[in-house]
Design a protein around this motif. Structure first.
Motif, PDB file in Angstrom:
ATOM      1  N   TYR A  34       0.842  -1.197   0.000  1.00  0.00           N
ATOM      2  CA  TYR A  34       0.000   0.000   0.000  1.00  0.00           C
ATOM      3  C   TYR A  34       0.876   1.246   0.000  1.00  0.00           C
ATOM      4  O   TYR A  34       0.645   2.180  -0.722  1.00  0.00           O
ATOM      5  CB  TYR A  34      -0.916   0.042   1.233  1.00  0.00           C
ATOM      6  N   ARG A  35       1.885   1.229   0.820  1.00  0.00           N
ATOM      7  CA  ARG A  35       2.784   2.373   0.927  1.00  0.00           C
ATOM      8  C   ARG A  35       3.500   2.611  -0.402  1.00  0.00           C
ATOM      9  O   ARG A  35       3.611   3.722  -0.878  1.00  0.00           O
ATOM     10  CB  ARG A  35       3.789   2.134   2.055  1.00  0.00           C
ATOM     11  N   ASP A  40      -4.536   4.283  -0.538  1.00  0.00           N
ATOM     12  CA  ASP A  40      -5.015   4.604   0.797  1.00  0.00           C
ATOM     13  C   ASP A  40      -5.015   3.338   1.645  1.00  0.00           C
ATOM     14  O   ASP A  40      -5.374   2.265   1.169  1.00  0.00           O
ATOM     15  CB  ASP A  40      -6.440   5.154   0.743  1.00  0.00           C
ATOM     16  N   PHE A  41      -4.620   3.491   2.885  1.00  0.00           N
ATOM     17  CA  PHE A  41      -4.680   2.371   3.804  1.00  0.00           C
ATOM     18  C   PHE A  41      -6.129   2.072   4.146  1.00  0.00           C
ATOM     19  O   PHE A  41      -6.982   2.954   4.063  1.00  0.00           O
ATOM     20  CB  PHE A  41      -3.924   2.707   5.095  1.00  0.00           C
ATOM     21  N   LYS A  43      -9.333   1.969   6.169  1.00  0.00           N
ATOM     22  CA  LYS A  43      -9.831   2.835   7.244  1.00  0.00           C
ATOM     23  C   LYS A  43     -11.142   2.262   7.754  1.00  0.00           C
ATOM     24  O   LYS A  43     -11.756   1.421   7.109  1.00  0.00           O
ATOM     25  CB  LYS A  43     -10.069   4.257   6.724  1.00  0.00           C
ATOM     26  N   ARG A  75       8.256   1.484   9.806  1.00  0.00           N
ATOM     27  CA  ARG A  75       7.069   1.248   8.971  1.00  0.00           C
ATOM     28  C   ARG A  75       5.893   0.746   9.791  1.00  0.00           C
ATOM     29  O   ARG A  75       4.748   1.119   9.533  1.00  0.00           O
ATOM     30  CB  ARG A  75       7.378   0.252   7.862  1.00  0.00           C
ATOM     31  N   ARG A  78       4.255   3.677  11.167  1.00  0.00           N
ATOM     32  CA  ARG A  78       3.513   4.399  10.127  1.00  0.00           C
ATOM     33  C   ARG A  78       2.226   3.655   9.757  1.00  0.00           C
ATOM     34  O   ARG A  78       1.187   4.278   9.552  1.00  0.00           O
ATOM     35  CB  ARG A  78       4.394   4.608   8.899  1.00  0.00           C
ATOM     36  N   GLU A  81      -0.332   4.388  12.416  1.00  0.00           N
ATOM     37  CA  GLU A  81      -0.868   5.746  12.271  1.00  0.00           C
ATOM     38  C   GLU A  81      -1.795   5.854  11.070  1.00  0.00           C
ATOM     39  O   GLU A  81      -2.854   6.474  11.147  1.00  0.00           O
ATOM     40  CB  GLU A  81       0.276   6.746  12.149  1.00  0.00           C
ATOM     41  N   ASP A  82      -1.404   5.262   9.947  1.00  0.00           N
ATOM     42  CA  ASP A  82      -2.216   5.358   8.732  1.00  0.00           C
ATOM     43  C   ASP A  82      -3.527   4.589   8.858  1.00  0.00           C
ATOM     44  O   ASP A  82      -4.562   5.039   8.368  1.00  0.00           O
ATOM     45  CB  ASP A  82      -1.443   4.847   7.514  1.00  0.00           C
TER      46      ASP A  82
END
Length: 158
Positions: A34-35, A40-41, A43, A75, A78, A81-82
């Motif tokens: 995804y990164r 988009d991660f 959600k 990572r 991250r 957080e994402d």
């Protein structure tokens, strides 16, 4: 009570309400994709989840980890957080002891166990304080109990 997680390479299942109540084990490799692609991660997480290291795939294909421990840990934070919600736990950068992984790396079972414990100690160090809600990095199942008993005495493991 033992809790089982359904392993998946489909990150979008995290937000799919059909999987509500089914804990999912999503791989680091999946989340890294995804990164890389800029997608988009997931959600609106619909279920509990944990992050698998993807170690067997990584070691079997490349013989070693392509990401340093610092990159891996960074990572993970991250991803948390994402995604917006911490996982129940995160697998460490282990070195699997299956024959295919051993053949690809060229190292011994003892070497793999030592690398795995070094990863655990590094990721539990002050370099990576635990994210609120993410209780700890965990070690997966080891292939040999004799290897585990040799390494379990490693300083700093408690």
């Amino acid at each position: 009570m033992t809790r089982f997680y359904l392993g998946t390479h489909r990150g979008r299942w995290l937000e799919d309400h059909r999987f509500a109540g089914i804990p999912l084990f999503v791989t680091y490799n999946t989340l890294s994709a995804y990164r890389r692609r800029g997608d988009d991660f997931p959600k609106g997480i619909a279920t509990d989840y944990a992050i698998d290291s993807g170690a067997y795939t990584e070691i079997s294909r490349f013989g070693d980890w392509r990401d340093s421990p610092d990159t891996y840990g960074g990572r993970i934070y991250r991803f948390i957080e994402d995604i917006g919600r911490p996982p129940d736990f995160v697998a460490i950068q282990d070195m699997p002891c299956e024959p295919g992984a051993l053949a690809a790396s060229g190292f011994t079972v003892t070497d793999h166990l030592e690398f795995t414990l070094d990863s655990l100690l590094h990721l539990r160090s002050e370099s990576f304080p635990m994210h609120a809600g993410c209780q700890r990095f965990r070690v997966g199942v080891w292939r040999t109990t004799c290897g585990m008993s040799r390494c379990i005495e490693k300083p700093g493991l408690t």
